[in-house]
Enzyme design. Structure first.
Site, PDB file in Angstrom:
ATOM      1  CG  ASP A  92     -94.659 -31.667 113.964  1.00  0.00           C
ATOM      2  OD1 ASP A  92     -94.516 -30.844 113.046  1.00  0.00           O
ATOM      3  OD2 ASP A  92     -95.685 -32.362 114.104  1.00  0.00           O
ATOM      4  CG  ASP A 102     -99.592 -28.082 112.594  1.00  0.00           C
ATOM      5  OD1 ASP A 102    -100.118 -27.175 113.267  1.00  0.00           O
ATOM      6  OD2 ASP A 102     -98.971 -27.874 111.544  1.00  0.00           O
ATOM      7  CG  ASP A 136     -98.256 -35.614 114.665  1.00  0.00           C
ATOM      8  OD1 ASP A 136     -99.189 -35.932 113.910  1.00  0.00           O
ATOM      9  OD2 ASP A 136     -97.517 -34.644 114.423  1.00  0.00           O
TER      10      ASP A 136
END
Length: 217
Positions: free
Chosen positions: A7, A9, A179
């Site tokens: 991922d 961001d 996250d």
């Protein structure tokens, strides 16, 4: 060789590139700074709660780009990546990518942000292959709309499967670093899910299932 999927961001960078770009569009005076940034923050808070309709967010953030050429937008994105994004790249993330590259793994970033941001950020990090939200171009300019399946939640899974088929790849031994609770559908597919600075829902899930948890600074 396995896939190492990341991922973007809050995983590879300390922040959300879409929101940071919204703030930059305000500095460029493409939008009314106060009202636009306030709305962006409200939508990002919904994202953090897992309640965001990505179609709504993309329609909102792409509207200021409608009628602009990809070249015009890229001209402003490039220095923004250097000045704003590069200082936010986690050093632990770059070391992790380097370790996967040393191991011969194929590296892919898959992000729920627009490809106009994800591609140049990935290039700055040293990653060539990305899957991100595609933007519609009509008559040489951005329409303000997306196209295709959005790389968000289950959409990431669909886009990844399409990419695997096209590339003749598979998920055997694959890693995925994220996250966000929004990536649980994809984290649950790979052999080696990795939670990075996880939100509370992902942290609880990772602890329950014995997934590695990383704190990248």
């Amino acid at each position: 060789m396995a896939l190492a999927i990341f991922d973007l961001d809050e995983t590879l960078i300390h922040g959300d590139c879409s929101s940071l770009w919204s703030e930059h569009m305000a500095r460029l005076q493409w939008v009314d700074a106060e009202s636009f940034v306030k709305k962006d923050h409200e939508l990002m808070a919904a994202y953090a709660r897992g309640e965001l309709a990505m179609e709504e967010y993309m329609a909102f953030t792409l509207e200021p780009m409608a009628g602009r050429t990809p070249e015009e937008v890229a001209y402003d994105v490039e220095p923004w990546v250097e000045d704003v994004i590069e200082p936010l790249i986690y050093s632990a993330a770059t070391r992790c990518i380097a370790a996967h590259r040393q191991a011969g793994d194929r590296i892919l970033i898959i992000s729920a942000s627009g490809v106009h941001l994800v591609q140049p950020i990935a290039e700055r990090i040293g990653v060539e292959e990305v899957l991100a939200i595609d933007l519609q171009v009509l008559n040489g300019v951005y329409s303000g709309q997306t196209q295709g399946t959005l790389t968000y939640r289950e959409g990431k899974v669909k886009r990844l499967h399409d990419w695997l088929d096209a590339e003749g790849e598979n998920l055997e031994g694959a890693w995925f670093y994220s996250d966000s609770r929004n990536d649980l559908p994809l984290l649950g597919l790979v052999d080696k899910p990795q939670a990075v600075n996880p939100d509370p829902v992902l942290r609880e899930h990772a602890e329950k299932h014995g997934w590695p948890i990383h704190q990248w600074q």
